[in-house]
Design a protein around this motif. Structure first.
Motif, PDB file in Angstrom:
ATOM      1  N   HIS A 157     -63.247 -70.271  41.814  1.00 33.36           N
ATOM      2  CA  HIS A 157     -64.588 -69.653  41.786  1.00 33.36           C
ATOM      3  C   HIS A 157     -65.484 -70.220  40.689  1.00 33.36           C
ATOM      4  N   GLN A 158     -64.896 -70.727  39.599  1.00 29.50           N
ATOM      5  CA  GLN A 158     -65.680 -71.526  38.644  1.00 29.50           C
ATOM      6  C   GLN A 158     -64.742 -72.316  37.761  1.00 29.50           C
ATOM      7  N   GLY A 159     -65.299 -73.075  36.825  1.00 26.08           N
ATOM      8  CA  GLY A 159     -64.482 -73.996  36.040  1.00 26.08           C
ATOM      9  C   GLY A 159     -63.327 -73.315  35.316  1.00 26.08           C
ATOM     10  N   ARG A 160     -63.588 -72.162  34.725  1.00 25.62           N
ATOM     11  CA  ARG A 160     -62.559 -71.510  33.906  1.00 25.62           C
ATOM     12  C   ARG A 160     -61.388 -71.018  34.736  1.00 25.62           C
ATOM     13  N   ALA A 161     -61.614 -70.755  36.028  1.00 30.23           N
ATOM     14  CA  ALA A 161     -60.509 -70.339  36.899  1.00 30.23           C
ATOM     15  C   ALA A 161     -59.584 -71.536  37.133  1.00 30.23           C
ATOM     16  N   ALA A 162     -60.180 -72.714  37.297  1.00 27.05           N
ATOM     17  CA  ALA A 162     -59.385 -73.945  37.431  1.00 27.05           C
ATOM     18  C   ALA A 162     -58.600 -74.190  36.150  1.00 27.05           C
ATOM     19  N   GLU A 163     -59.248 -73.953  35.012  1.00 24.56           N
ATOM     20  CA  GLU A 163     -58.574 -74.149  33.712  1.00 24.56           C
ATOM     21  C   GLU A 163     -57.385 -73.196  33.587  1.00 24.56           C
ATOM     22  N   ARG A 164     -57.606 -71.939  33.934  1.00 24.56           N
ATOM     23  CA  ARG A 164     -56.533 -70.952  33.770  1.00 24.56           C
ATOM     24  C   ARG A 164     -55.310 -71.358  34.580  1.00 24.56           C
ATOM     25  N   HIS A 182     -62.946 -79.139  22.834  1.00 27.21           N
ATOM     26  CA  HIS A 182     -62.702 -78.136  23.869  1.00 27.21           C
ATOM     27  C   HIS A 182     -63.932 -77.255  24.036  1.00 27.21           C
ATOM     28  N   PHE A 183     -64.285 -76.991  25.280  1.00 30.66           N
ATOM     29  CA  PHE A 183     -65.286 -75.955  25.540  1.00 30.66           C
ATOM     30  C   PHE A 183     -64.627 -74.605  25.243  1.00 30.66           C
ATOM     31  N   ASP A 184     -65.421 -73.553  24.971  1.00 34.06           N
ATOM     32  CA  ASP A 184     -64.794 -72.300  24.510  1.00 34.06           C
ATOM     33  C   ASP A 184     -63.830 -71.682  25.526  1.00 34.06           C
ATOM     34  N   ASN A 219     -69.594 -84.416  26.308  1.00 32.45           N
ATOM     35  CA  ASN A 219     -68.970 -83.546  25.316  1.00 32.45           C
ATOM     36  C   ASN A 219     -69.931 -82.388  24.994  1.00 32.45           C
ATOM     37  N   ASN A 220     -69.817 -81.300  25.752  1.00 35.21           N
ATOM     38  CA  ASN A 220     -70.778 -80.191  25.655  1.00 35.21           C
ATOM     39  C   ASN A 220     -70.845 -79.617  24.251  1.00 35.21           C
ATOM     40  N   SER A 221     -69.693 -79.138  23.754  1.00 38.84           N
ATOM     41  CA  SER A 221     -69.707 -78.480  22.434  1.00 38.84           C
ATOM     42  C   SER A 221     -70.016 -79.471  21.321  1.00 38.84           C
ATOM     43  N   LEU A 235     -59.607 -85.088  32.960  1.00 38.84           N
ATOM     44  CA  LEU A 235     -61.012 -85.005  32.572  1.00 38.84           C
ATOM     45  C   LEU A 235     -61.493 -83.576  32.775  1.00 38.84           C
ATOM     46  N   ASP A 236     -62.258 -83.048  31.810  1.00 35.55           N
ATOM     47  CA  ASP A 236     -63.072 -81.855  32.053  1.00 35.55           C
ATOM     48  C   ASP A 236     -64.404 -82.454  32.493  1.00 35.55           C
ATOM     49  N   ALA A 237     -64.613 -82.483  33.815  1.00 41.07           N
ATOM     50  CA  ALA A 237     -65.626 -83.379  34.398  1.00 41.07           C
ATOM     51  C   ALA A 237     -66.963 -82.707  34.718  1.00 41.07           C
ATOM     52  N   CYS A 238     -67.253 -81.562  34.079  1.00 37.33           N
ATOM     53  CA  CYS A 238     -68.467 -80.783  34.427  1.00 37.33           C
ATOM     54  C   CYS A 238     -69.725 -81.638  34.571  1.00 37.33           C
ATOM     55  N   ARG A 239     -69.905 -82.596  33.645  1.00 39.25           N
ATOM     56  CA  ARG A 239     -71.162 -83.356  33.635  1.00 39.25           C
ATOM     57  C   ARG A 239     -70.865 -84.856  33.805  1.00 39.25           C
ATOM     58  N   PHE A 240     -69.996 -85.152  34.787  1.00 38.56           N
ATOM     59  CA  PHE A 240     -69.554 -86.535  35.008  1.00 38.56           C
ATOM     60  C   PHE A 240     -70.709 -87.458  35.376  1.00 38.56           C
ATOM     61  N   PHE A 246     -63.240 -79.013  36.990  1.00 38.93           N
ATOM     62  CA  PHE A 246     -64.662 -79.260  37.230  1.00 38.93           C
ATOM     63  C   PHE A 246     -65.373 -77.940  37.493  1.00 38.93           C
ATOM     64  N   SER A 247     -66.454 -77.710  36.767  1.00 37.74           N
ATOM     65  CA  SER A 247     -67.310 -76.560  37.068  1.00 37.74           C
ATOM     66  C   SER A 247     -68.461 -77.060  37.922  1.00 37.74           C
ATOM     67  N   ALA A 248     -68.505 -76.614  39.171  1.00 34.13           N
ATOM     68  CA  ALA A 248     -69.548 -77.071  40.104  1.00 34.13           C
ATOM     69  C   ALA A 248     -70.916 -76.497  39.753  1.00 34.13           C
ATOM     70  N   LYS A 249     -70.955 -75.644  38.702  1.00 33.29           N
ATOM     71  CA  LYS A 249     -72.213 -75.018  38.294  1.00 33.29           C
ATOM     72  C   LYS A 249     -73.088 -75.975  37.476  1.00 33.29           C
ATOM     73  N   LYS A 250     -72.552 -77.164  37.195  1.00 36.87           N
ATOM     74  CA  LYS A 250     -73.351 -78.143  36.447  1.00 36.87           C
ATOM     75  C   LYS A 250     -73.736 -79.289  37.386  1.00 36.87           C
ATOM     76  N   ASP A 251     -72.947 -80.380  37.362  1.00 38.36           N
ATOM     77  CA  ASP A 251     -73.351 -81.565  38.118  1.00 38.36           C
ATOM     78  C   ASP A 251     -73.050 -81.503  39.621  1.00 38.36           C
TER      79      ASP A 251
HETATM   80  C1  LIG Z   1     -67.456 -78.566  29.229  1.00 40.12           C
HETATM   81  C2  LIG Z   1     -67.239 -77.285  29.987  1.00 40.12           C
HETATM   82  N1  LIG Z   1     -66.016 -76.991  30.455  1.00 40.12           N
HETATM   83  C3  LIG Z   1     -65.791 -75.871  31.158  1.00 40.12           C
HETATM   84  C4  LIG Z   1     -66.791 -74.955  31.419  1.00 40.12           C
HETATM   85  C5  LIG Z   1     -66.462 -73.696  32.173  1.00 40.12           C
HETATM   86  O1  LIG Z   1     -67.039 -73.676  33.432  1.00 40.12           O
HETATM   87  P1  LIG Z   1     -67.468 -72.308  34.142  1.00 40.12           P
HETATM   88  O2  LIG Z   1     -68.631 -71.746  33.381  1.00 40.12           O
HETATM   89  O3  LIG Z   1     -67.810 -72.698  35.532  1.00 40.12           O
HETATM   90  O4  LIG Z   1     -66.294 -71.386  34.098  1.00 40.12           O
HETATM   91  C6  LIG Z   1     -68.082 -75.223  30.942  1.00 40.12           C
HETATM   92  C7  LIG Z   1     -69.183 -74.260  31.192  1.00 40.12           C
HETATM   93  O5  LIG Z   1     -70.224 -74.274  30.582  1.00 40.12           O
HETATM   94  C8  LIG Z   1     -68.313 -76.431  30.214  1.00 40.12           C
HETATM   95  O6  LIG Z   1     -69.531 -76.753  29.744  1.00 40.12           O
END
Ligand SMILES: Cc1ncc(COP(=O)(O)O)c(C=O)c1O
Length: 449
Positions: free
Chosen positions: A97-104, A122-124, A184-186, A213-218, A253-258
């Motif tokens: 359902h979003q990136g963090r679910a894939a991470e978990r 690491h993103f939070d 690198n978001n953070s 890869l944490d590929a949110c913004r690939f 991958f969080s599809a909510k970005k790219d």
């Molecule tokens: C680099 C990075 N990884 C993971 C996530 C988590 O993705 P999601 O918000 O879809 O759970 C984010 C969200 O901002 C992110 O920027």
């Protein structure tokens, strides 16, 4: 032509509501000076996040109407799987359902107490999901990236020497995977070079450690490589992205970005055994492996978004418009994390407001002042968010994709420069109420008089 225009025209509009300064003062007081607790309708320009806030295209909306809502074996899943496989080369494509679910799911399967997961930063949610398994999350940014003013082309790179030292110290058996977050978001939305990815691939391959890869913004990362890294000028963003993915063994991958989607995520791997375990876990909390907590229409929106995001016209406009905001404030004396990143501009609030000590939250003070002055919402990334672990006191202005025009951004520039003119008058805050975890979402503050 020199002018870079928004490569789209607007068919459906969402009205914005102006408020008065007096009204905003009341809203702030009611929200305990925490901008997460404001109502979205009381905001004029919302730069809280670029996540899930994109404007979708006509193609995406049309695809959503074609969404196949079958519980199992949906046509929309197979379309998405094909698009993702062509882009990433990964065999197994698991929706979530979003990136963090894939991470978990990934970390639950791969991590155990006593293990360590390195990352550029690491993103939070990534850190929280690793630590929840009892493993340790370690950031290995470049030492030079600690200077917010240093203008490095690839300031998001992981420190590969530190990575080798860490693996040697811990033992490869206790490193379940190495992650690199692109961009690198953070670390300021800064890109990672292909050379750096190649080095990580070589190290991890040699030691038999999976590389993710944490590929949110690939796609934004691919554009920076094309523009800045020697040898890639004649490559298309798609070819570069394909090469980036080919370095890794899997991705979250969080599809909510790219992918321009309002919701969705993916977990990909080439490892059959791992994929089996991940799918078993997916069924417990997300859903059957051909929908993973998403509607068929969401799968369609992601598939179409992934096809659109690598368009050179879009990426040129995207990175230029973020740079436009950054340069227009930085060149007039507002200290930002240099150089401008892909999805956001980070103001160095600690540097801008040296009269406000860290324990009075300069980033929060600036966020509040920007809302009070011009109804713009941003987010503190500093001691409120990370407590003692904060490296800098930043204010992030994240730019939703395809949402705001240049005149909106000009308004933001004007507001920031006006706030900067009388920055001496800005006062700090103290926290009067806070939850145990993730305090930035719901802490309440009081201005220091
Ligand atoms: C680099 C990075 N990884 C993971 C996530 C988590 O993705 P999601 O918000 O879809 O759970 C984010 C969200 O901002 C992110 O920027």
């Amino acid at each position: 032509m020199q002018t870079i225009i928004e490569p789209f025209r607007i068919k459906s509009v969402e009205p914005l509501r102006h408020t008065t300064r007096e009204e905003r003062e009341q809203y702030l007081e009611k929200a305990g000076y925490n901008l997460f607790l404001l109502k979205a309708e009381d905001i004029l320009i919302d730069l809280l996040t670029d996540s899930g806030t994109s404007a979708m295209s006509t193609e995406q909306w049309a695809a959503m109407m074609r969404g196949d809502e079958s519980y199992a074996g949906s046509r929309s899943f197979f379309r998405l799987k094909k698009v993702v496989q062509q882009l990433t080369g990964f065999q197994h494509v698991i929706p979530a359902h979003q990136g963090r679910a894939a991470e978990r799911i990934l970390f639950t399967v791969m991590c155990k107490p006593g293990m360590t997961v390195p990352n550029n930063t690491h993103f939070d949610t990534t850190r929280a999901n690793i630590e929840f398994t009892g493993a340790r999350a370690v950031d290995l940014p470049l030492p030079a990236a600690a200077d917010t003013q240093a203008r490095l082309d690839f300031k998001g790179d992981i420190d590969t020497q530190a990575l080798e030292r860490l693996i040697e110290g811990a033992g490869a058996d206790l490193i379940p995977l190495v992650m690199v977050t692109v961009t690198n978001n953070s670390g300021g939305g800064q890109p990672v070079s292909m050379h750096n990815l190649e080095m990580v691939r070589d190290i991890t391959y040699r030691l038999g450690i999976p590389f993710y890869l944490d590929a949110c913004r690939f796609a934004e990362n691919a554009w920076f490589i094309q523009q800045r890294e020697r040898g890639y000028q004649d490559w298309s963003p798609r070819q570069i992205a394909q090469k980036m993915f080919s370095m890794a063994d899997g991705c979250t991958f969080s599809a909510k970005k790219d992918a321009f989607a309002n919701i969705g995520g993916l977990l990909c791997t080439n490892d059959d055994r791992l994929a089996e375990q991940e799918k078993n876990l997916l069924i417990l909390t997300e859903g059957f492996p051909t929908y993973g907590g998403l509607a068929g229409r969401d799968l369609e929106a992601i598939a179409s978004g992934l096809e659109e995001v690598l368009e050179p016209d879009y990426l040129r406009y995207r990175i230029a418009s973020t740079g436009y905001l950054g340069r227009h404030i930085a060149d007039h004396g507002v200290p930002i994390v240099e150089p401008p990143g892909g999805h956001a501009i980070y103001i160095d609030a600690g540097r801008m407001l040296p009269h406000i000590p860290r324990n009075q939250f300069p980033g929060q003070a600036l966020a509040v002042e920007l809302y009070r002055h011009a109804a713009i919402r941003s987010v503190e990334i500093g001691s409120v968010m990370f407590g003692e672990n904060a490296r800098h006191e930043l204010l992030r202005l994240a730019i939703p994709r395809r949402v705001y025009t240049q005149s909106h951004i000009d308004y933001v520039v004007e507001a920031i420069l006006e706030v900067n003119e009388r920055k001496q008058k800005i006062r700090g805050f103290e926290i009067v109420e806070q939850p145990r975890f993730l305090r930035h979402f719901s802490a309440r503050f009081r201005p220091i008089r």
